[in-house]
Design an enzyme around this catalytic site. Structure first.
Site, PDB file in Angstrom:
ATOM      1  N   TYR A 126       0.845  -1.205   0.000  1.00 15.29           N
ATOM      2  CA  TYR A 126       0.000   0.000   0.000  1.00 15.29           C
ATOM      3  C   TYR A 126       0.880   1.256   0.000  1.00 15.29           C
ATOM      4  O   TYR A 126       0.704   2.148  -0.833  1.00 15.29           O
ATOM      5  CB  TYR A 126      -0.934  -0.016   1.215  1.00 15.29           C
ATOM      6  N   LYS A 130       1.249   4.188  -2.897  1.00 14.27           N
ATOM      7  CA  LYS A 130       0.954   5.601  -2.610  1.00 14.27           C
ATOM      8  C   LYS A 130       2.165   6.470  -2.929  1.00 14.27           C
ATOM      9  O   LYS A 130       2.029   7.582  -3.430  1.00 14.27           O
ATOM     10  CB  LYS A 130       0.520   5.777  -1.151  1.00 14.27           C
ATOM     11  N   TRP A 148      -4.027   7.953   9.616  1.00 11.07           N
ATOM     12  CA  TRP A 148      -5.036   7.364  10.519  1.00 11.07           C
ATOM     13  C   TRP A 148      -6.381   8.111  10.418  1.00 11.07           C
ATOM     14  O   TRP A 148      -6.914   8.585  11.419  1.00 11.07           O
ATOM     15  CB  TRP A 148      -4.523   7.384  11.964  1.00 11.07           C
TER      16      TRP A 148
HETATM   17  N1  NAP Z   1      -7.890   5.921   5.689  1.00  9.78           N
HETATM   18  C1  NAP Z   1      -6.733   6.288   6.231  1.00  9.78           C
HETATM   19  O1  NAP Z   1      -6.439   5.980   7.387  1.00  9.78           O
HETATM   20  C2  NAP Z   1      -5.739   7.077   5.429  1.00  9.78           C
HETATM   21  C3  NAP Z   1      -4.525   7.440   6.015  1.00  9.78           C
HETATM   22  C4  NAP Z   1      -3.625   8.186   5.287  1.00  9.78           C
HETATM   23  C5  NAP Z   1      -3.925   8.572   3.999  1.00  9.78           C
HETATM   24  N2  NAP Z   1      -5.097   8.178   3.438  1.00  9.78           N
HETATM   25  C6  NAP Z   1      -5.380   8.599   2.057  1.00  9.78           C
HETATM   26  O2  NAP Z   1      -6.405   9.571   2.100  1.00  9.78           O
HETATM   27  C7  NAP Z   1      -7.227   9.465   0.942  1.00  9.78           C
HETATM   28  C8  NAP Z   1      -8.688   9.315   1.355  1.00  9.78           C
HETATM   29  O3  NAP Z   1      -8.815   8.127   2.129  1.00  9.78           O
HETATM   30  P1  NAP Z   1     -10.202   7.677   2.744  1.00  9.78           P
HETATM   31  O4  NAP Z   1      -9.917   7.177   4.108  1.00  9.78           O
HETATM   32  O5  NAP Z   1     -11.240   8.727   2.541  1.00  9.78           O
HETATM   33  O6  NAP Z   1     -10.519   6.420   1.825  1.00  9.78           O
HETATM   34  P2  NAP Z   1     -11.853   5.569   1.710  1.00  9.78           P
HETATM   35  O7  NAP Z   1     -12.845   5.955   2.760  1.00  9.78           O
HETATM   36  O8  NAP Z   1     -11.432   4.153   1.570  1.00  9.78           O
HETATM   37  O9  NAP Z   1     -12.434   6.084   0.327  1.00  9.78           O
HETATM   38  C9  NAP Z   1     -11.755   5.850  -0.871  1.00  9.78           C
HETATM   39  C10 NAP Z   1     -12.787   5.938  -1.959  1.00  9.78           C
HETATM   40  O10 NAP Z   1     -12.116   5.656  -3.198  1.00  9.78           O
HETATM   41  C11 NAP Z   1     -12.991   4.889  -3.968  1.00  9.78           C
HETATM   42  N3  NAP Z   1     -12.305   4.106  -4.969  1.00  9.78           N
HETATM   43  C12 NAP Z   1     -11.568   2.978  -4.805  1.00  9.78           C
HETATM   44  N4  NAP Z   1     -11.177   2.518  -6.000  1.00  9.78           N
HETATM   45  C13 NAP Z   1     -11.673   3.373  -6.919  1.00  9.78           C
HETATM   46  C14 NAP Z   1     -11.607   3.434  -8.336  1.00  9.78           C
HETATM   47  N5  NAP Z   1     -10.955   2.510  -9.046  1.00  9.78           N
HETATM   48  N6  NAP Z   1     -12.245   4.448  -8.972  1.00  9.78           N
HETATM   49  C15 NAP Z   1     -12.921   5.373  -8.277  1.00  9.78           C
HETATM   50  N7  NAP Z   1     -13.017   5.368  -6.941  1.00  9.78           N
HETATM   51  C16 NAP Z   1     -12.400   4.377  -6.278  1.00  9.78           C
HETATM   52  C17 NAP Z   1     -13.702   3.984  -2.987  1.00  9.78           C
HETATM   53  O11 NAP Z   1     -14.881   3.580  -3.617  1.00  9.78           O
HETATM   54  P3  NAP Z   1     -15.744   2.358  -3.084  1.00  9.78           P
HETATM   55  O12 NAP Z   1     -16.513   2.941  -1.946  1.00  9.78           O
HETATM   56  O13 NAP Z   1     -16.576   2.000  -4.254  1.00  9.78           O
HETATM   57  O14 NAP Z   1     -14.760   1.287  -2.668  1.00  9.78           O
HETATM   58  C18 NAP Z   1     -13.915   4.907  -1.805  1.00  9.78           C
HETATM   59  O15 NAP Z   1     -15.169   5.557  -1.892  1.00  9.78           O
HETATM   60  C19 NAP Z   1      -6.649   8.294   0.141  1.00  9.78           C
HETATM   61  O16 NAP Z   1      -5.750   8.801  -0.802  1.00  9.78           O
HETATM   62  C20 NAP Z   1      -5.897   7.491   1.175  1.00  9.78           C
HETATM   63  O17 NAP Z   1      -4.854   6.729   0.594  1.00  9.78           O
HETATM   64  C21 NAP Z   1      -6.021   7.456   4.121  1.00  9.78           C
END
Ligand code: NAP
Length: 273
Positions: A126, A130, A148
């Protein structure tokens, strides 16, 4: 959920703000923050494909991502198709772009806060995808590393703990990973400040830090649930992907400072349906 197109940077500024990944937790928070934005879910645009014909924007807030950290170990190519290919396709729109990256680009060995100039060294697939996605964002981009994430919608640690806490009187939680749990509402608000900074890489995470077990304890306290937190090691928990033992992010580049994670937790609990 689709919002109408309107000028993000003032009236008449063109096609407006575009949000990808709008069904995700950060996507939701950004859609609340930018109510006139066009908020696209995966059904509207699967970002592993180039953008639908005719799509344009003045500012792209690209939150769509493969966020299944353990699943990325099983299927790194699919994770890369979203986390690298998706960023590339978002950049091809040719508009200023915000992409979010992760504390998991670091290996945790530093043991003190990571700043933007620290060398990345991801432990798992992952984090690798990224990191490659950061490189795919191009010159016209703000890359925001955060950590987080939690919010009142979607799948996240707070919602999982509240569900488990309603079912059990004890929950085992990892106590040897330290980071800064960041409320997506605070991160979304900070985005308005980020886009006023020069393009580049920024660390934006909640103030304060804790372990997952500390965080779980705080969730139960704030929610008034009488649940015991049994503190375990990452090895005992046995997740497929390795995670950094320490991944607190701080900025040496004047990135916006966020409220403390505990304030974020309270705001999140207030926002829960
Ligand atoms: N979550 C964390 O703890 C965390 C920490 C650090 C950084 N980040 C980064 O912050 C950002 C936002 O994270 P988040 O927590 O909001 O993520 P999330 O809740 O998992 O949401 C990601 C969204 O992306 C969509 N997605 C996945 N594959 C896709 C595709 N092929 N085409 C279009 N949409 C797609 C998912 O759709 P579906 O609902 O259909 O699956 C989901 O709605 C990301 O870049 C993540 O890497 C997250």
């Amino acid at each position: 959920m689709e919002h109408t197109i309107a000028g993000p940077l003032g009236a008449g500024s063109g096609s407006g703000v575009l949000i990808t990944g709008a069904a995700g937790q950060l996507g939701h928070a950004l859609a609340d923050r930018y109510p006139d934005a066009r908020a696209l879910t995966r059904a509207d645009w699967d970002v592993t494909n180039p953008a639908p014909a005719g799509l344009s924007a003045d500012l792209v807030l690209h939150t769509a991502a493969w966020t299944d950290v353990d699943g990325a170990e099983e299927d790194p190519q699919s994770a890369a198709a979203v986390n690298v290919g998706g960023v590339q396709h978002a950049a091809e729109l040719g508009a200023p772009l915000v992409v979010w990256s992760t504390d998991y680009v670091f290996d945790g060995a530093k043991g003190e806060p990571y700043v933007e100039s620290d060398a990345a060294s991801p432990l798992g697939a992952y984090g690798r995808t990224k990191l490659h996605g950061e490189a795919a964002a191009g010159e016209q981009a703000w890359i925001v590393r955060t950590s987080w994430l939690f919010g009142a919608t979607s799948k996240n640690f707070v919602r999982t703990m509240l569900r488990l806490g309603a079912e059990r009187d004890e929950v085992a939680v990892v106590d040897d990973q330290r980071g800064s749990p960041t409320y997506v509402g605070h991160l979304a608000a900070a985005t308005e400040q980020v886009v006023r900074l020069p393009h580049g890489l920024y660390h934006v995470a909640a103030a304060g830090d804790c372990t997952w077990a500390d965080f779980a304890q705080a969730i139960f306290e704030e929610a008034g649930l009488n649940v015991r937190v049994r503190r375990i090691t990452s090895a005992e928990f046995g997740a497929r992907a390795p995670r950094p033992a320490y991944s607190v992010l701080r900025s040496e580049r004047g990135a916006p400072e966020l409220p403390h994670w505990r304030a974020g937790l309270r705001d999140c609990l207030d926002a829960l349906p």
